[in-house]
Design a protein around this motif. Structure first.
Motif, short mmCIF file in Angstrom:
data_model
loop_
_atom_site.label_atom_id
_atom_site.label_comp_id
_atom_site.label_asym_id
_atom_site.label_seq_id
_atom_site.Cartn_x
_atom_site.Cartn_y
_atom_site.Cartn_z
N ARG A 1 1.05 -1.52 -0.08
CA ARG A 1 -0.04 -1.29 -1.33
C ARG A 1 0.37 -0.61 -2.39
NH1 ARG A 1 -3.84 1.75 1.39
NH2 ARG A 1 -5.08 -0.37 1.89
N VAL B 1 0.41 0.42 -7.02
CA VAL B 1 -0.44 0.34 -7.22
C VAL B 1 0.20 -0.13 -9.48
CG1 VAL B 1 -2.08 2.10 -9.54
CG2 VAL B 1 -1.90 2.52 -6.54
N GLU C 1 -0.96 -6.07 -1.46
CA GLU C 1 -2.25 -5.80 -1.93
C GLU C 1 -1.56 -4.55 -3.55
OE1 GLU C 1 -6.19 -2.69 -1.52
OE2 GLU C 1 -5.11 -2.83 -0.26
N VAL D 1 -4.04 -2.44 -6.42
CA VAL D 1 -4.19 -1.96 -7.56
C VAL D 1 -4.54 -1.72 -8.80
CG1 VAL D 1 -5.81 0.07 -7.28
CG2 VAL D 1 -4.89 -1.37 -4.67
N SER E 1 -7.25 -5.93 -6.99
CA SER E 1 -9.09 -4.95 -6.86
C SER E 1 -7.86 -4.34 -8.02
CB SER E 1 -8.98 -3.76 -5.59
OG SER E 1 -7.88 -3.26 -5.56
#
Length: 158
Positions: free
Chosen positions: A4, A6, A31, A33, A66
């Protein structure tokens, strides 16, 4: 293990340059964010909830992306959600000189690495501040932000 990352920023407003970096980060990590600071003491065109709403609409085409708001240090947010990297776009040497010390401090504090992605040449001169300034004087910003963002910005100056 999910990798993940950011992508932090104010995103006030989100630009096509931001979306280019987000899309490319989505190809590198499992993923992503997109995280925007929700510091209400700072003066912004769009309130924190509006920015989150706009970002959700802007990243909807990317299934592994997301959106979240955060307060405080980005590295603390990364630690909370288990992110292994911070992804930042660079338009040029000035961005690099500004971002490098922060990346080094973040790595020192938490071990979270920063990944720098060069911005597309077409977006090299675009910034959220410049978009707002051009829009304030009635200039055409449609090439630099998604259509729905341009409409929301124009509505602020009508």
């Amino acid at each position: 293990m999910t990798r993940r990352a950011v992508c932090p920023g104010s995103f006030d407003p989100v630009t096509n340059g931001h979306l280019d970096i987000i899309e490319r980060a989505a190809g590198l990590f499992d993923e992503v964010v997109v995280a925007t600071g929700t510091n209400v003491s700072k003066s912004r065109m769009f309130a924190p909830e509006e920015r989150l709403e706009i970002l959700r609409q802007a990243v909807a085409p990317f299934p592994n992306v997301s959106v979240a708001g955060f307060e405080g240090l980005i590295v603390d947010f990364c630690r909370e959600i288990g992110a292994v990297a911070i992804v930042k776009g660079l338009r040029g040497a000035t961005d690099y000189e500004y971002e490098l010390p922060m990346a080094q401090m973040n790595a020192h504090l938490t071990g979270v690495e920063t990944v720098f992605l060069p911005g597309a040449v077409a977006n090299a001169f675009v910034s959220s501040s410049l978009i707002k300034e051009v829009a304030a004087f009635g200039g055409d910003i449609s090439a630099f932000v998604p259509d729905f963002v341009a409409e929301r910005i124009r509505a602020r100056f009508d």
